[in-house]
Design a protein around this motif. Structure first.
Motif, PDB file in Angstrom:
ATOM      1  N   PHE A 134     -31.495 -23.773 -20.033  1.00  0.00           N
ATOM      2  CA  PHE A 134     -32.710 -22.986 -19.812  1.00  0.00           C
ATOM      3  C   PHE A 134     -33.810 -23.304 -20.818  1.00  0.00           C
ATOM      4  CE2 PHE A 134     -30.521 -19.087 -17.673  1.00  0.00           C
ATOM      5  CZ  PHE A 134     -30.455 -19.793 -16.492  1.00  0.00           C
ATOM      6  N   GLY A 135     -33.481 -23.894 -21.973  1.00  0.00           N
ATOM      7  CA  GLY A 135     -34.499 -23.990 -23.009  1.00  0.00           C
ATOM      8  C   GLY A 135     -34.528 -25.302 -23.730  1.00  0.00           C
ATOM      9  N   ALA A 136     -35.651 -25.592 -24.377  1.00  0.00           N
ATOM     10  CA  ALA A 136     -35.965 -26.756 -25.197  1.00  0.00           C
ATOM     11  C   ALA A 136     -37.155 -27.491 -24.595  1.00  0.00           C
ATOM     12  CB  ALA A 136     -34.795 -27.726 -25.353  1.00  0.00           C
ATOM     13  N   ALA A 137     -37.914 -28.133 -25.479  1.00  0.00           N
ATOM     14  CA  ALA A 137     -39.008 -28.978 -24.999  1.00  0.00           C
ATOM     15  C   ALA A 137     -38.434 -30.167 -24.251  1.00  0.00           C
ATOM     16  CB  ALA A 137     -39.850 -29.449 -26.183  1.00  0.00           C
ATOM     17  N   LEU A 138     -37.348 -30.734 -24.806  1.00  0.00           N
ATOM     18  CA  LEU A 138     -36.642 -31.834 -24.163  1.00  0.00           C
ATOM     19  C   LEU A 138     -35.151 -31.623 -24.350  1.00  0.00           C
ATOM     20  CD1 LEU A 138     -37.389 -35.633 -24.284  1.00  0.00           C
ATOM     21  CD2 LEU A 138     -35.093 -34.792 -24.788  1.00  0.00           C
ATOM     22  N   ALA A 139     -34.413 -31.670 -23.235  1.00  0.00           N
ATOM     23  CA  ALA A 139     -32.963 -31.521 -23.302  1.00  0.00           C
ATOM     24  C   ALA A 139     -32.309 -32.611 -22.461  1.00  0.00           C
ATOM     25  CB  ALA A 139     -32.532 -30.148 -22.797  1.00  0.00           C
ATOM     26  N   ARG A 140     -31.298 -33.228 -23.038  1.00  0.00           N
ATOM     27  CA  ARG A 140     -30.513 -34.242 -22.322  1.00  0.00           C
ATOM     28  C   ARG A 140     -29.041 -33.844 -22.446  1.00  0.00           C
ATOM     29  NH1 ARG A 140     -30.460 -39.854 -20.278  1.00  0.00           N
ATOM     30  NH2 ARG A 140     -28.247 -40.409 -20.300  1.00  0.00           N
ATOM     31  N   ASN A 141     -28.363 -33.734 -21.296  1.00  0.00           N
ATOM     32  CA  ASN A 141     -26.956 -33.372 -21.286  1.00  0.00           C
ATOM     33  C   ASN A 141     -26.159 -34.412 -20.510  1.00  0.00           C
ATOM     34  OD1 ASN A 141     -26.815 -30.547 -22.519  1.00  0.00           O
ATOM     35  ND2 ASN A 141     -28.419 -30.276 -20.991  1.00  0.00           N
ATOM     36  N   ASP A 142     -25.188 -35.008 -21.169  1.00  0.00           N
ATOM     37  CA  ASP A 142     -24.276 -35.952 -20.534  1.00  0.00           C
ATOM     38  C   ASP A 142     -22.910 -35.294 -20.413  1.00  0.00           C
ATOM     39  OD1 ASP A 142     -26.421 -37.636 -20.824  1.00  0.00           O
ATOM     40  OD2 ASP A 142     -25.296 -39.280 -21.707  1.00  0.00           O
ATOM     41  N   VAL A 143     -22.352 -35.300 -19.201  1.00  0.00           N
ATOM     42  CA  VAL A 143     -21.003 -34.787 -18.966  1.00  0.00           C
ATOM     43  C   VAL A 143     -20.200 -35.902 -18.314  1.00  0.00           C
ATOM     44  CG1 VAL A 143     -19.583 -33.025 -17.866  1.00  0.00           C
ATOM     45  CG2 VAL A 143     -21.880 -32.438 -18.662  1.00  0.00           C
ATOM     46  N   ASN A 144     -19.178 -36.369 -19.011  1.00  0.00           N
ATOM     47  CA  ASN A 144     -18.362 -37.480 -18.522  1.00  0.00           C
ATOM     48  C   ASN A 144     -16.897 -37.071 -18.540  1.00  0.00           C
ATOM     49  OD1 ASN A 144     -20.785 -39.174 -18.717  1.00  0.00           O
ATOM     50  ND2 ASN A 144     -20.381 -39.181 -20.911  1.00  0.00           N
ATOM     51  N   VAL A 145     -16.199 -37.307 -17.447  1.00  0.00           N
ATOM     52  CA  VAL A 145     -14.790 -36.943 -17.361  1.00  0.00           C
ATOM     53  C   VAL A 145     -14.008 -38.112 -16.783  1.00  0.00           C
ATOM     54  CG1 VAL A 145     -13.083 -35.337 -16.425  1.00  0.00           C
ATOM     55  CG2 VAL A 145     -15.361 -34.504 -17.028  1.00  0.00           C
ATOM     56  N   VAL A 146     -12.892 -38.446 -17.433  1.00  0.00           N
ATOM     57  CA  VAL A 146     -11.975 -39.465 -16.928  1.00  0.00           C
ATOM     58  C   VAL A 146     -10.741 -38.760 -16.373  1.00  0.00           C
ATOM     59  CG1 VAL A 146     -10.595 -41.504 -17.480  1.00  0.00           C
ATOM     60  CG2 VAL A 146     -12.789 -41.121 -18.650  1.00  0.00           C
ATOM     61  N   LEU A 147     -10.511 -38.915 -15.081  1.00  0.00           N
ATOM     62  CA  LEU A 147      -9.322 -38.364 -14.441  1.00  0.00           C
ATOM     63  C   LEU A 147      -8.220 -39.408 -14.577  1.00  0.00           C
ATOM     64  CD1 LEU A 147     -11.993 -37.227 -12.843  1.00  0.00           C
ATOM     65  CD2 LEU A 147     -10.291 -36.190 -11.366  1.00  0.00           C
ATOM     66  N   ASP A 148      -7.423 -39.275 -15.652  1.00  0.00           N
ATOM     67  CA  ASP A 148      -6.509 -40.331 -16.065  1.00  0.00           C
ATOM     68  C   ASP A 148      -5.052 -39.984 -15.780  1.00  0.00           C
ATOM     69  OD1 ASP A 148      -6.204 -42.902 -17.131  1.00  0.00           O
ATOM     70  OD2 ASP A 148      -5.641 -42.100 -19.087  1.00  0.00           O
ATOM     71  N   GLY A 149      -4.835 -39.049 -14.872  1.00  0.00           N
ATOM     72  CA  GLY A 149      -3.473 -38.702 -14.482  1.00  0.00           C
ATOM     73  C   GLY A 149      -3.439 -38.340 -13.013  1.00  0.00           C
ATOM     74  N   GLU A 150      -2.421 -38.783 -12.320  1.00  0.00           N
ATOM     75  CA  GLU A 150      -2.334 -38.524 -10.885  1.00  0.00           C
ATOM     76  C   GLU A 150      -2.316 -37.020 -10.615  1.00  0.00           C
ATOM     77  OE1 GLU A 150       0.321 -39.988  -7.021  1.00  0.00           O
ATOM     78  OE2 GLU A 150       0.818 -40.654  -9.051  1.00  0.00           O
ATOM     79  N   GLY A 151      -3.061 -36.622  -9.580  1.00  0.00           N
ATOM     80  CA  GLY A 151      -3.116 -35.221  -9.198  1.00  0.00           C
ATOM     81  C   GLY A 151      -4.082 -34.372  -9.993  1.00  0.00           C
TER      82      GLY A 151
END
Length: 441
Positions: free
Chosen positions: A265-282
């Motif tokens: 919701f806030g900041a003059a400039l905001a950068r958000n990186d969300v990275n997920v590795v699905l490294d197990g079956e299921g």
């Protein structure tokens, strides 16, 4: 020899000034910090010539010449007045300008099998869990901000959930930026380790007290072991002069579940990186995101769902509400490796423009190297339905109230996905305030 620009030299000075303190750190951490600083020197701050930063100009951060975050004080009454600071959680760790504040923190009802501690204190008293996990997931080889955080972080949180432990209430991490006369920078670092078969939620909030220019550069690593069920919230609501860059890196093992709620919701400039590795079956992963801008705010959300093993499911839904001259970016990537057969992945980005001057750049992506998969992606950009607005006004609802109701309906799907009711309620309140600010002349 690498030639440093002036904007990089500021941080090299920060690194050199930390020399005496880092001398007491374990050798593995000193080596890690040196490698990260060398990598930052080689990379430099990204520019709009970098594809991943094409629509986000960080020259304001590069020119900031910020000093390391100063020590700060805050009363408990001042803390409680901040948005998202009190969400009814039994365990709350508070950090002021990136440093742990024992006086403002509370660890009531901390169940057996749970460790929630300051990262700095763990390093002082023994760093065995950190050596095996810290910086093993959020790589800094290609990310200058992660490299900078790895080289310069002072504190943050370590959350360990033991095998089979069920935590009934979320663990709340509150990072408060206390305004000052000069620009400053903090590098919070968090590590969340969810043991095999455990169940827990962690709420990570970033808020500001007072005005002033500051830069928060945060990194959080999450490991969900086999069968773990983990829910993570990131709620960001900082000042109008703030810069915020955050990276969340998750790793999932077999049959684990990870749900991420990313709200900005806030900041003059905001950068958000969300990275997920699905490294197990299921493994199953759900990424939920909501971003709202007013004035001239800019928010950039990048995500990567990396399907490395077969029979995994992922769902991603990000929604943007942009008002005034606000600008937004969404770049979501799904990668399916050759051996990740039977992948089922859905991705959607929906954006609502509340003014003629608001703008969004959206780019959903699929990179598929397997042939037995079900993957879809899409993006929409639109305005409020004029017919719906007219209909509500004919039923006696004022135009501004009708506008808010339709906007809430747009965002409500994401709120409904949150399991912790106090977080849902506070987010709804803050969204209303945000929309009210956008309507001011």
């Amino acid at each position: 020899m690498i030639e440093l620009r002036e904007d990089q030299d500021v941080y090299l000075t920060h690194f050199a000034d930390r020399g005496q303190r880092t001398a007491a750190e374990p050798e593995w951490l000193r080596d890690l910090r040196r490698s990260a600083m060398d990598r930052f020197a080689a990379l430099g701050f990204p520019t709009t010539h970098n594809e991943d930063w094409k629509y986000t100009n960080v020259s304001g951060i590069a020119r900031l010449a910020a000093r390391p975050a100063p020590a700060a004080t805050l009363t408990r009454k001042e803390l409680e007045r901040l948005p998202f600071a009190n969400l009814g959680c039994g365990v709350r760790l508070v950090f002021l300008n990136g440093r742990f504040s024992p006086k403002l923190s509370a660890a009531k009802r901390l169940p057996a099998g749970v460790n929630a501690a300051s990262l700095a204190s763990v390093l002082e008293n023994g760093s065995a869990p950190l050596e095996n996990h810290l910086a093993r997931y959020a790589g800094f080889e290609e990310n200058a901000f992660v490299a900078l955080n790895t080289a310069l972080f002072e504190d943050g949180a370590l959350i360990e959930i033991a095998k089979g432990t069920v935590v009934e209430e979320p663990i709340h991490l509150v990072f408060v930026s206390v305004g000052g006369a000069e620009p400053w920078v903090a590098h919070p670092r968090n590590l969340i380790l969810a043991g095999r078969g455990s169940q827990a939620a962690v709420i990570e909030t970033y808020v500001a007290s007072g005005e002033g220019v500051h830069f928060t550069n945060a990194v959080t690593e999450i490991v969900a072991a086999e069968g773990a069920v983990t829910e993570h919230y990131k709620l960001q609501h900082e000042g109008a002069q703030a810069f915020h860059v955050g990276t969340i890196q998750g790793l999932q093992e077999r049959s684990s579940s990870l749900t991420s709620h990313n709200v900005g919701f806030g900041a003059a400039l905001a950068r958000n990186d969300v990275n997920v590795v699905l490294d197990g079956e299921g493994a199953e992963c759900m990424l939920n995101g909501l971003y709202a801008t007013t004035g001239k705010q800019h928010v950039d959300n990048h995500s990567t769902l990396d399907h490395a093993k077969p029979n995994c499911n992922s769902r991603e839904l990000y929604k943007g509400i942009l008002d005034g001259q606000g600008t937004g970016v969404f770049n979501g990537k799904i990668i399916v490796h050759k051996d990740a057969q039977k992948t089922n992945a859905l991705q959607s980005n929906k954006n609502l423009l509340l003014s003629a001057d608001a703008m969004i750049n959206t780019k959903p992506q699929l990179e598929i190297f397997a042939d037995d998969v079900r993957c879809t992606h899409g993006a929409t950009v639109g305005q409020l339905d004029k017919d719906a607005l007219f209909y509500m006004q004919t039923r006696g609802i004022p135009r501004e109230a009708a506008r808010d109701l339709l906007t809430y309906a747009f965002a409500g799907e994401l709120f409904d996905r949150m399991n912790w009711a106090p977080a849902r309620e506070r987010l709804e309140q803050e969204l209303y305030r945000k929309l009210s600010q956008g309507r001011k002349p």
